[in-house]
Scaffold this motif. Sequence first.
Motif, PDB file in Angstrom:
ATOM      1  N   VAL D  93     -15.222 -38.741  35.819  1.00 32.68           N
ATOM      2  CA  VAL D  93     -14.057 -38.091  36.417  1.00 32.68           C
ATOM      3  C   VAL D  93     -14.274 -37.891  37.912  1.00 32.68           C
ATOM      4  O   VAL D  93     -15.404 -37.644  38.346  1.00 32.68           O
ATOM      5  CB  VAL D  93     -13.769 -36.730  35.728  1.00 32.68           C
ATOM      6  N   VAL D  94     -13.215 -38.052  38.666  1.00 36.24           N
ATOM      7  CA  VAL D  94     -13.237 -37.728  40.099  1.00 36.24           C
ATOM      8  C   VAL D  94     -12.029 -36.850  40.399  1.00 36.24           C
ATOM      9  O   VAL D  94     -10.894 -37.206  40.073  1.00 36.24           O
ATOM     10  CB  VAL D  94     -13.181 -38.989  40.991  1.00 36.24           C
ATOM     11  N   ILE D  95     -12.309 -35.711  40.995  1.00 38.07           N
ATOM     12  CA  ILE D  95     -11.261 -34.777  41.431  1.00 38.07           C
ATOM     13  C   ILE D  95     -11.376 -34.670  42.946  1.00 38.07           C
ATOM     14  O   ILE D  95     -12.478 -34.524  43.465  1.00 38.07           O
ATOM     15  CB  ILE D  95     -11.494 -33.374  40.837  1.00 38.07           C
ATOM     16  N   ALA D  96     -10.265 -34.740  43.639  1.00 38.86           N
ATOM     17  CA  ALA D  96     -10.289 -34.498  45.089  1.00 38.86           C
ATOM     18  C   ALA D  96      -9.165 -33.543  45.436  1.00 38.86           C
ATOM     19  O   ALA D  96      -8.029 -33.724  44.976  1.00 38.86           O
ATOM     20  CB  ALA D  96     -10.138 -35.801  45.865  1.00 38.86           C
ATOM     21  N   VAL D  97      -9.491 -32.515  46.198  1.00 41.54           N
ATOM     22  CA  VAL D  97      -8.479 -31.551  46.643  1.00 41.54           C
ATOM     23  C   VAL D  97      -8.621 -31.388  48.147  1.00 41.54           C
ATOM     24  O   VAL D  97      -9.724 -31.144  48.640  1.00 41.54           O
ATOM     25  CB  VAL D  97      -8.676 -30.160  45.997  1.00 41.54           C
ATOM     26  N   SER D  98      -7.513 -31.529  48.857  1.00 43.09           N
ATOM     27  CA  SER D  98      -7.556 -31.270  50.292  1.00 43.09           C
ATOM     28  C   SER D  98      -6.755 -30.014  50.606  1.00 43.09           C
ATOM     29  O   SER D  98      -5.728 -29.738  49.987  1.00 43.09           O
ATOM     30  CB  SER D  98      -6.993 -32.458  51.081  1.00 43.09           C
ATOM     31  N   THR D  99      -7.269 -29.257  51.558  1.00 45.42           N
ATOM     32  CA  THR D  99      -6.632 -28.010  51.990  1.00 45.42           C
ATOM     33  C   THR D  99      -6.864 -27.867  53.494  1.00 45.42           C
ATOM     34  O   THR D  99      -7.748 -28.512  54.055  1.00 45.42           O
ATOM     35  CB  THR D  99      -7.279 -26.796  51.289  1.00 45.42           C
ATOM     36  N   PRO D 100      -6.101 -26.987  54.137  1.00 47.43           N
ATOM     37  CA  PRO D 100      -6.373 -26.779  55.562  1.00 47.43           C
ATOM     38  C   PRO D 100      -7.784 -26.232  55.790  1.00 47.43           C
ATOM     39  O   PRO D 100      -8.495 -26.674  56.692  1.00 47.43           O
ATOM     40  CB  PRO D 100      -5.304 -25.766  55.983  1.00 47.43           C
ATOM     41  N   HIS D 101      -8.220 -25.267  54.948  1.00 47.03           N
ATOM     42  CA  HIS D 101      -9.529 -24.636  55.159  1.00 47.03           C
ATOM     43  C   HIS D 101     -10.407 -24.771  53.929  1.00 47.03           C
ATOM     44  O   HIS D 101      -9.928 -24.823  52.810  1.00 47.03           O
ATOM     45  CB  HIS D 101      -9.335 -23.175  55.549  1.00 47.03           C
ATOM     46  N   ARG D 102     -11.725 -24.782  54.153  1.00 45.14           N
ATOM     47  CA  ARG D 102     -12.639 -25.211  53.106  1.00 45.14           C
ATOM     48  C   ARG D 102     -12.714 -24.316  51.884  1.00 45.14           C
ATOM     49  O   ARG D 102     -12.947 -24.808  50.779  1.00 45.14           O
ATOM     50  CB  ARG D 102     -14.040 -25.431  53.693  1.00 45.14           C
ATOM     51  N   LYS D 103     -12.552 -23.025  52.067  1.00 48.38           N
ATOM     52  CA  LYS D 103     -12.718 -22.107  50.940  1.00 48.38           C
ATOM     53  C   LYS D 103     -11.785 -22.489  49.779  1.00 48.38           C
ATOM     54  O   LYS D 103     -12.195 -22.550  48.622  1.00 48.38           O
ATOM     55  CB  LYS D 103     -12.418 -20.678  51.414  1.00 48.38           C
TER      56      LYS D 103
END
Lengths: 77, 77, 157, 157
Positions: D93-103
């Motif tokens: 499995v590969v999950i990727a999540v992008s957000t403005p800030h790392r937390k």
Amino acid sequence: MVDVLFFAELQELVGDEKLSFQAEGMTVKELKASALAKYNLANIDSAMIAVNEEYADEDTVLASGDIVAFIPPVSGG
Amino acid sequence: MVDVLFFAELQELVGDEKLSFQAEGMTVKELKASALAKYNLANIDSAMIAVNEEYADEDTVLASGDIVAFIPPVSGG
Amino acid sequence: MDKNVWITREPIEINDVIAKVVRPEAGAVNTFIGTVREFTKGKRTLYLEYQAYVSMAEKKLAEICDEIDQRWDNTETAIAHRVGRLEITDIAVVIAVSTPHRKDAFAASRYAIERIKEMVPIWKKEHWEDGDLWIGDQKQEKSYENRIPVKGEMENG
Amino acid sequence: MDKNVWITREPIEINDVIAKVVRPEAGAVNTFIGTVREFTKGKRTLYLEYQAYVSMAEKKLAEICDEIDQRWDNTETAIAHRVGRLEITDIAVVIAVSTPHRKDAFAASRYAIERIKEMVPIWKKEHWEDGDLWIGDQKQEKSYENRIPVKGEMENG
């Protein structure tokens, strides 16, 4: 001789990435007060100090061949 | 007709990934007690139930064309 | 490449970093990727310029790997950081940590990025439409005056 | 590929998953990669076999992306899960999540893997030297009898 490295805004203010001084026997604090005074490096006191690639404090006494680096607050990542 | 899907160990026990039954008007619970009884699916009560790809409870009444799936405890990831 | 940490002027290949840590003992890999964001507090970034004290930065990155090794059981960590000019969405840093179980992978990866931002000698200069600035103290949590950063400081952050 | 979640029999290209979420608004991407581990509790795995209720699994993966979208501000999530026979160190499995800030990227990525293990209809069969078994209830935290998994359950886990 002691090599002194500058990075980020300090490098731009000094106009050079490396300077060499006869600073053997001086502490880093004395180096700042003497050789570096003329550069008017306003923020140099908020820079951390590294001697030979290890963080050090400004009472560290310098020896010939040492590499001093001034490390402004870092912003990698 | 109602299609019934089996996965993982249930699929191996049934020997098929899909069976069809005339189960219109039955609840899933009734389907288990009648049509599926002969397969001796010991762990079927620890499987979750999905009707038309949504989790549902066993009192759900089935209609023609519904797809029921028995979902053993999942282990993806 | 033999080493698990490196500074490079070239684009970072994510797979190169991950390949360093994938192994039979590990079931989980957490990867943190820092990319160049266009807007920060409403201000538009045109591009960034990263500079590093390369030899010391690689040494400090290796120390972070060692710290992780001491804090969590059975980890493998790799870190690559890019320097030079980076455009919006370019990758600045890639961290990969593999562990037997996922909880540790998340924790160790988080630890790595916090430690990088604390003590690895790398700097970025923001270039905006109306000027540029070397950014310091992103964490804005403390003064660096006459201080030596110590292990585990991030946990109070 | 248009969609952000997919089940595949082919090896997962990590970069394909990450490419779905990299964008100018994001400065952080967290990636969780699940790989086939050789030893679990001292027992040697030879290989794994993954099976999925593909159509429902993709629907549930898309729901996880929606849940993340509701819980955290300004995220983009992509998830790929492989099925079929997987060897040691292969990527499941590969999950990727992008957000403005790392937390948020760390938290949302962690949320995604916990939710997958809770409620996405995918199963693995362990093959050992002395036999094989379909693995259920990896979290071993609860019984699934007559229960419908609800959102946010993982937070009590």
